[in-house]
Design an enzyme around this catalytic site. Structure first.
Site, PDB file in Angstrom:
ATOM      1  N   ASP A   1      -3.121   1.574  -4.548  1.00 33.56           N
ATOM      2  CA  ASP A   1      -2.995   1.101  -3.173  1.00 33.56           C
ATOM      3  C   ASP A   1      -2.398   2.223  -2.339  1.00 33.56           C
ATOM      4  O   ASP A   1      -1.348   2.766  -2.672  1.00 33.56           O
ATOM      5  CB  ASP A   1      -2.126  -0.149  -3.123  1.00 33.56           C
ATOM      6  CG  ASP A   1      -2.836  -1.341  -3.731  1.00 33.56           C
ATOM      7  OD1 ASP A   1      -3.717  -1.889  -3.063  1.00 33.56           O
ATOM      8  OD2 ASP A   1      -2.526  -1.693  -4.875  1.00 33.56           O
ATOM      9  N   THR A   2      -3.056   2.525  -1.235  1.00 36.84           N
ATOM     10  CA  THR A   2      -2.786   3.738  -0.470  1.00 36.84           C
ATOM     11  C   THR A   2      -3.113   3.478   0.994  1.00 36.84           C
ATOM     12  O   THR A   2      -3.937   2.624   1.291  1.00 36.84           O
ATOM     13  CB  THR A   2      -3.674   4.888  -0.996  1.00 36.84           C
ATOM     14  OG1 THR A   2      -3.411   5.099  -2.369  1.00 36.84           O
ATOM     15  CG2 THR A   2      -3.448   6.179  -0.230  1.00 36.84           C
ATOM     16  N   VAL A   3      -2.474   4.226   1.903  1.00 33.46           N
ATOM     17  CA  VAL A   3      -2.914   4.208   3.294  1.00 33.46           C
ATOM     18  C   VAL A   3      -3.361   5.603   3.690  1.00 33.46           C
ATOM     19  O   VAL A   3      -2.735   6.604   3.340  1.00 33.46           O
ATOM     20  CB  VAL A   3      -1.809   3.724   4.261  1.00 33.46           C
ATOM     21  CG1 VAL A   3      -1.467   2.270   3.996  1.00 33.46           C
ATOM     22  CG2 VAL A   3      -0.569   4.591   4.218  1.00 33.46           C
TER      23      VAL A   3
ATOM     24  N   GLN B   1       0.796  -1.214   0.000  1.00 30.82           N
ATOM     25  CA  GLN B   1       0.000   0.000   0.000  1.00 30.82           C
ATOM     26  C   GLN B   1       0.833   1.271   0.000  1.00 30.82           C
ATOM     27  O   GLN B   1       0.441   2.276  -0.595  1.00 30.82           O
ATOM     28  CB  GLN B   1      -0.907   0.032   1.250  1.00 30.82           C
ATOM     29  CG  GLN B   1      -1.846  -1.148   1.387  1.00 30.82           C
ATOM     30  CD  GLN B   1      -3.181  -0.908   0.708  1.00 30.82           C
ATOM     31  OE1 GLN B   1      -3.302  -0.055  -0.156  1.00 30.82           O
ATOM     32  NE2 GLN B   1      -4.179  -1.665   1.101  1.00 30.82           N
TER      33      GLN B   1
END
Length: 528
Positions: free
Chosen positions: A349-351, A58
């Site tokens: 995809d990331t946080v 992520q």
């Protein structure tokens, strides 16, 4: 209040401080930083560093970040653009095969100079109470001594395994025993621990100068990239003035372009002219309007969002209520419009995480390497996954977002914040690449129009429009799906959840913080 006989969870509640992230390790570390006297930004950076280790698909220190901050509960919101630029020596042509519409995901030309570490160190120095070296220690410990892989991370790891196999470094580090990690297995990345230790000791220079920068530059140049040590040494983010609009009795803030946050503001402006509260939350009527507003807003995003240092952006027109009214007039309340061009959507995809401390310093913080494991180009000994944000550029030289040297691409990751009566009320974000404006709009209207608490608003089933199809999560009622189909939507069941999200609400009258964390991910909201 939720139906206590049905699956779900209540929102977290506390009075002193709260953090919401989508990994329990990161949430716990953030709370520990707050309890030991750290400010919200200290806790956010410590949590982001942990996520860079425990959720490598992520996020990571080879990526970018954006931040919105409110100081001491005031409405004077600070924005920070921590996104990186292309190398100064990058040519404008010859970066992709003939006829390609975008830069390839694993190309060295997709790797922009990472901006995360510069942002972390600067924000902590300017607004924190602790040193970066102390804040990175939990992440260093996880990287060196290991952590159990959580279920959602393991799910994503399997999906990204074919891409990881394309790079020998990625395969060696992230596919031990020639396979992705399974839930419950312990993963270690000692090279990343070494890189984080250099940053802990030397600050930003530990990443942008010395052995880490040299290894990344040599590696990328060996693949045909144009990156130089000077590009790394001079990399820096900047404080920016947030863009704002009003929705009902709220003021909503986003990061300005090159960030796509303005897309959510335009969606809200369009939807404000409809009485959503008179509809059922999961009705076809509400979701149809959400899709149509999104299609219009994304059309403008794809046409205009760019690095505003290199091209003009029509801020005043895009955010005017008159412009929203003109767009709203194109929407039929019961029929899918056939004349709008579909936006080009991409998954990422990331946080996202949010922290509020006892002094009501509020941080809305998002960090990403874009696609799963970024470009899947990984620094050989330091185990740093490098982002592929260069994919956000257009290869059309006449486009405002055209690829070029020293430029920032259109960025999908967007932190959000909403104010009421001049004070922060909701600190929130929803991950999921191009889905994010839809996600922000969905959860925000869930609170504003339907009175949902943060956990309930985040848990609501989601829908969004991509590549000519209306993609619905399984939680959308069957009757609603059929009604949408009758309205003209081409319905497709979502193969995986639409993003994730976190939110903290501030109840100023009671002095209570109310937090929610997305059940689509592995994390939680905690307070003290």
């Amino acid at each position: 209040m939720r139906d206590l006989q049905l699956p779900g969870r209540s929102p977290a509640m506390a009075m002193n401080g709260m953090a919401a992230t989508h990994n329990p390790h990161a949430t716990r570390v953030a709370i520990e930083v707050l309890r030991s006297g750290g400010a919200a930004i200290d806790a956010a950076v410590a949590a982001a560093a942990v996520l860079a280790v425990v959720e490598p698909q992520q996020t990571g220190i080879g990526g970018d970040c954006f931040v919105l901050m409110a100081k001491n509960g005031t409405g004077d919101i600070i924005g920070y653009n921590g996104s990186g630029r292309t190398p100064r020596g990058l040519p404008t042509t010859g970066l992709a095969p003939e006829g390609a519409t975008q830069i390839e995901d694993c190309s060295p030309h997709s790797v922009t100079i990472p901006g995360a570490i510069d942002a972390w160190t600067r924000l902590v120095a300017d607004h924190g109470r602790k040193e970066i070296g102390e804040l990175l220690q939990p992440a260093i410990d996880f990287a060196r001594n290991g952590f159990p892989v959580h279920p959602r991370v393991a799910h994503d790891w399997v999906e990204d395994a074919p891409r990881l196999r394309r790079d020998p470094n990625a395969a060696r580090i992230f596919l031990p025993n020639d396979r992705p990690l399974r839930a419950g297995e312990v993963f270690r990345n000692p090279g990343l621990a070494d890189a984080l230790s250099l940053i802990a000791k030397n600050g930003r220079d530990g990443f942008y100068k010395g052995p880490v920068a040299k290894e990344i530059v040599n590696y990328l140049r060996g693949l045909g990239g144009y990156h130089t040590l000077e590009d790394f040494e001079t990399a820096e983010g900047e404080y920016v003035t947030p863009v704002r609009t009003t929705y009902r009795d709220m003021e909503v803030c986003q990061i300005p372009p090159n960030n796509q946050g303005i897309t959510a503001l335009l969606m809200l402006n369009i939807l404000e002219g409809f009485d959503l509260s008179a509809m059922e939350p999961m009705s076809a009527e509400r979701l149809h309007l959400e899709v149509e507003a999104g299609r219009l807003a994304y059309r403008d995003r794809d046409a205009f969002v760019c690095d505003t240092r290199h091209a003009a952006y029509p801020f005043d027109e895009i955010l005017s209520k008159d412009y929203a009214a003109r767009l709203r007039a194109e929407i039929s309340p019961d029929r899918f419009a056939t004349h709008l061009p579909p936006p080009l959507m991409r998954k990422s995809d990331t946080v996202y995480l949010t922290v509020v401390d006892k002094d009501r310093n509020c941080v809305s913080f998002i960090n990403s390497v874009y696609w799963g494991f970024g470009s899947t180009r990984v620094a050989p000994t330091f185990g740093i996954t490098l982002q592929n944000r260069g994919m956000g550029f257009s290869l059309d030289p006449s486009h405002p977002n055209a690829v070029g040297p020293g430029k920032r691409p259109l960025h999908t990751i967007m932190p959000g914040m909403a104010l009421k009566n001049g004070r922060p009320w909701l600190v929130y974000g929803v991950m999921g690449g191009d889905y994010q404006p839809f996600g922000h709009t969905h959860v925000l209207t869930g609170v504003a129009d339907f009175g949902l608490d943060p956990q309930a608003a985040i848990d609501q089933a989601r829908i969004f429009h991509t590549m000519g199809e209306t993609v619905v999560e399984r939680g959308i009622p069957k009757d609603t799906v059929e009604q949408l189909r009758q309205m003209g939507h081409t319905i497709v069941e979502a193969p995986e959840p639409h993003g994730g999200g976190q939110m903290i609400m501030i109840d100023w009258d009671q002095g209570v913080l109310i937090g929610g964390s997305d059940s689509r991910m592995d994390g939680c909201a905690l307070g003290y």
